[in-house]
Structures are given as C-alpha cells and as structure tokens.
Design a protein around this motif. Structure first.
Motif, short mmCIF file in Angstrom:
data_model
loop_
_atom_site.label_atom_id
_atom_site.label_comp_id
_atom_site.label_asym_id
_atom_site.label_seq_id
_atom_site.Cartn_x
_atom_site.Cartn_y
_atom_site.Cartn_z
N GLU A 1 -6.56 -5.23 -2.76
CA GLU A 1 -7.22 -4.02 -3.23
C GLU A 1 -8.01 -4.34 -4.49
N THR B 1 -8.80 -2.65 -8.18
CA THR B 1 -8.50 -1.58 -9.13
C THR B 1 -9.66 -1.48 -10.10
N TYR C 1 -8.96 4.01 -10.38
CA TYR C 1 -9.07 4.21 -8.95
C TYR C 1 -8.62 2.93 -8.26
N THR D 1 0.81 4.04 -3.03
CA THR D 1 0.38 5.42 -2.81
C THR D 1 1.28 6.41 -3.54
N ARG E 1 0.39 7.92 -8.96
CA ARG E 1 -0.72 8.86 -9.06
C ARG E 1 -1.98 8.17 -9.58
N ASP E 2 -3.11 8.46 -8.91
CA ASP E 2 -4.39 7.94 -9.37
C ASP E 2 -4.87 8.70 -10.60
N ARG F 1 0.83 -1.20 0.00
CA ARG F 1 0.00 0.00 0.00
C ARG F 1 0.87 1.25 0.00
N TYR F 2 1.96 1.24 0.74
CA TYR F 2 2.84 2.40 0.79
C TYR F 2 3.46 2.67 -0.57
#
Length: 408
Positions: A351, A353, A368, A162, A165-166, A158-159
């Motif tokens: 997650e 996507t 997203y 992040t 860029r979304d 997750r780090y």
C-alpha cells in the motif's frame, strides 16, 4: 516495494539504549523488552492486534527513568485463549517473574483479564485501555475466521489496517498511526493470523478475584476501534475501578498522549503499592537492570529478521543506563517541533500511505492509505476474496449439516 519509514528520533534513541530480548519457550518465540530495576515488581505491557513490543517504547523510557521496571512483549503465535494462558505463564517462569501488574490495550487488555481470571495469584493489578470482555461481536463480523490461517499475508494486513481510522488526524495522533502501520508491516502472516484467531476465539472474561480497587480503566473519549458498547460493558463489570479518561488520543494513546498515559500508569502503580526505586536507575552494573535471562545476538534489529525469524536475541548496549536527554520529545508537547513538510509519502509492501500537512488551516494532518493501482493485484485480491467467502460458506453449511446428522 519495501518502504521508507522515517523512525522518530526518540524511538531511535530508545533502540540504542534498551536491549531487545528474544527467547524460545516451547514452540513459541517470545520477543520482549525488559528495562528497569529488577527489585521492583514489573509492569507488563500487552499490545493489541496491530501492536508489537515496540509500541510501548515511550512508557519504557519514561517509567524506567523514574525507577519502575517495565516489560513489553509481543503476543506470541498462539491460536486460542487457553494456549495463551499456558504460554504466558511459562514465559513468566522463564524470566523468573512471579507477581505482575498488567497493562493491556485492545486485544492485550482482553488477554490480561483472561490471565487474571485463570491465574489470580500472579496478577496484582490491571490497567485496561480501550478493551472488551467477550469476542462474540468480533467473530460474528469475521465469518471466514475458521480459515484465517490459510489467508494470504496481504489480505490479513489489509483487514487489520481497515480497523485503524483514516484521517484527518491532528499531528501526534497521525504520528502514532504511522508508527503502528510500520509495525504491522513487520508482522508475518502467522503472527497476524494467530492474533485474529485470538480475537475471534469464542471466549469471555468471567469474574475476577482481583478487587475493583486494583483495576484502572483508561479510555479515550474521541474514537477507537473498539465499539462504545463493549467499552461500556467493561465499565459495568468493574463499577468500583478507578477511571482515567483521556479527552483525545485515538486508538494509540500510549503513542499520541504518552505524558498523560505515563502519569496515569505511575499513579496506578503508586496506588496499588508499587514502590519505585529511582536510586537504582543510574550507574547500575549491567546485570542489575532489565535482568531477563536471554541469549544475546550480534545482529541488528532489522525488519527482515523479525519477519523471517522471531527468535534469537538483540545485541544490547554496553550499559543499561538511560540517557535522560533524548533527541526528540516523547510527549505531546510543542507543535513547533512538528515537521512542516508540504507532503510525505511512505511506501509499504502492499500500500501507499500518503500524508498531507495543512498547518496554516488549523494544524491538521490527513493520512490516507491508498492501495497501489496495479490491475493484477486487484484481480488476485478480488479472486481470493470471493474464494474465501465461498470456502467459508461451504464450511458453515458442512458444519450445520454435520450437526443435523448427529441430531437425526
């Protein structure tokens, strides 16, 4: 839940043509592709924190067809920059390569500069893309770096994610993000922890013996995870370096703008005196292309095998010759070839996507990264996050108290 990621057609074609090598050197397992005429000094590609050797498949396919030798490597499990320099030198000795040209992006560009600083006789030229000179800003933004090796895998992923860029992205950039996210999912906890340790290890690039005329800086002008201030510092360090700016491309221009990147790489290699050998590309015996010594494995390259054991070797195709006709365009070409689905979901380990296409409104595509709505997962993540903050605070306080006692 293990996700469904639809690999691009040109990547499937690449995997069917180019063998993957895995060799143990000391305590490290090296996973790499080596393709192109052995008679040509190689261009070695080093990925960033979120990358693997696979992210440069478009460069391997294109440049090897033109007669260049390209080697793309995974960053091994090393925990500081001194260990990286020693491990990379042993790797070059193992594959019998002495003089090299390095192409590094993000963390890979930083490691390339460190190797050029400490082993100047081996590095003939550098191509640096979206990279930096020192790690202080990254270590300051990551106070829990001392305990990164204890951090759970899903928090590390997750780090890392992040930093990407979304949306919204235009289609080719969105495809590059999807591909890199799928590669992050193949990395183990140790792989991610070691790369973050390299990013936060207190180090900076000193002066290089390499002339600026043998350095090309290739940056994207739209956005990337590396702050503009760090990119400006790089340009100030090498004022006479050749500049190659890409108007767009995002964090991964080697995937989203492969035609432009490959052109700049080819121009750089010509400028520094690397002579391509296209006459050696076709109808080459098995031993004359991509000739790195490695053991061959009869298994296929599944994600699970990469997570559980980064060692061994891939089963190569019967011939090392590349078929010039790939089933899917490798460049940023015609938009008509893009998928026109209304929506697409890619389930990953931790997650979801969700990719939405909106072509009638201007050929944009929004990506997203949505965390799964699992209360237990959120509770554990909340507990672990605050536990890590508490432990890192204790570590910092203990470290300062120890220094104070020594002074007293």
């Amino acid at each position: 839940m293990k996700g469904v990621f639809s690999a691009p057609g040109d990547y499937v074609h690449f995997k069917s043509q180019v063998p993957l090598h895995k060799i143990p050197i000391g305590t490290n397992q090296w996973r790499f592709y080596d393709f192109g005429p052995k008679a040509v000094p190689p261009l070695i590609c080093l990925p960033g924190t979120a990358g693997t050797a696979d992210v440069y498949y478009k460069q391997i396919m294109s440049l090897s067809m033109k007669g260049y030798r390209v080697i793309s490597v995974d960053i091994p499990r090393v925990w500081n920059n001194t260990e990286w320099i020693q491990a990379f030198e042993k790797f070059l000795d193992a594959i019998d390569v002495h003089h090299i040209h390095l192409y590094g992006t993000s963390l890979g560009g930083f490691l390339a500069q460190l190797f050029a600083q400490h082993r100047p006789r081996r590095v003939r030229s550098l191509v640096l893309s979206n990279t930096f000179l020192e790690t202080r800003s990254f270590s300051a933004a990551m106070p829990w770096a001392p305990i990164v090796s204890w951090t759970p895998s899903f928090l590390l992923k997750r780090y890392v994610l992040t930093g990407i860029r979304d949306g919204p992205h235009e289609p080719f950039i969105a495809d590059s993000v999807d591909f890199v996210v799928s590669q992050v999912e193949t990395l183990s906890r140790e792989d991610l922890a070691s790369r973050l340790s390299l990013t936060t290890d207190d180090a900076s690039v000193g002066s290089l013996l390499l002339s600026d005329s043998f350095i090309t800086i290739m940056d994207t002008n739209d956005y990337c995870a590396i702050p503009q201030q760090l990119k400006d510092q790089l340009g100030e360090r090498y004022p006479e370096a050749r500049r190659a700016y890409l108007k767009t491309g995002g964090d991964f221009p080697f995937l989203s703008r492969p035609d432009e990147v490959n052109l700049h790489l080819q121009l750089h290699l010509r400028r520094v005196g690397v002579e391509a050998r296209p006459d050696l590309v076709h109808n080459i015996p098995k031993g004359d292309l991509g000739g790195s010594p490695s053991k061959e494995n009869n298994g296929d390259d599944s994600d699970n095998s990469r997570k559980d054991d980064r060692g061994g070797s891939e089963n190569p195709p019967a011939e090392y010759e590349i078929n010039p006709t790939s089933p899917e365009s490798s460049g940023s070409g015609n938009l008509d070839k893009q998928p026109l689905d209304s929506s697409e979901c890619c389930h990953l380990d931790h997650e979801l996507t969700l990719t939405l296409y909106d072509f009638p409104g201007g050929f944009t595509r929004e990506t997203y990264i949505v965390p799964p709505a699992t209360p237990v997962h959120f509770m554990w993540e909340y507990i672990l996050f605050h536990l890590l903050r508490y432990i890192s605070s204790l570590y910092i306080v203990w470290n300062y108290s120890l220094e104070f006692r020594q002074v007293v």
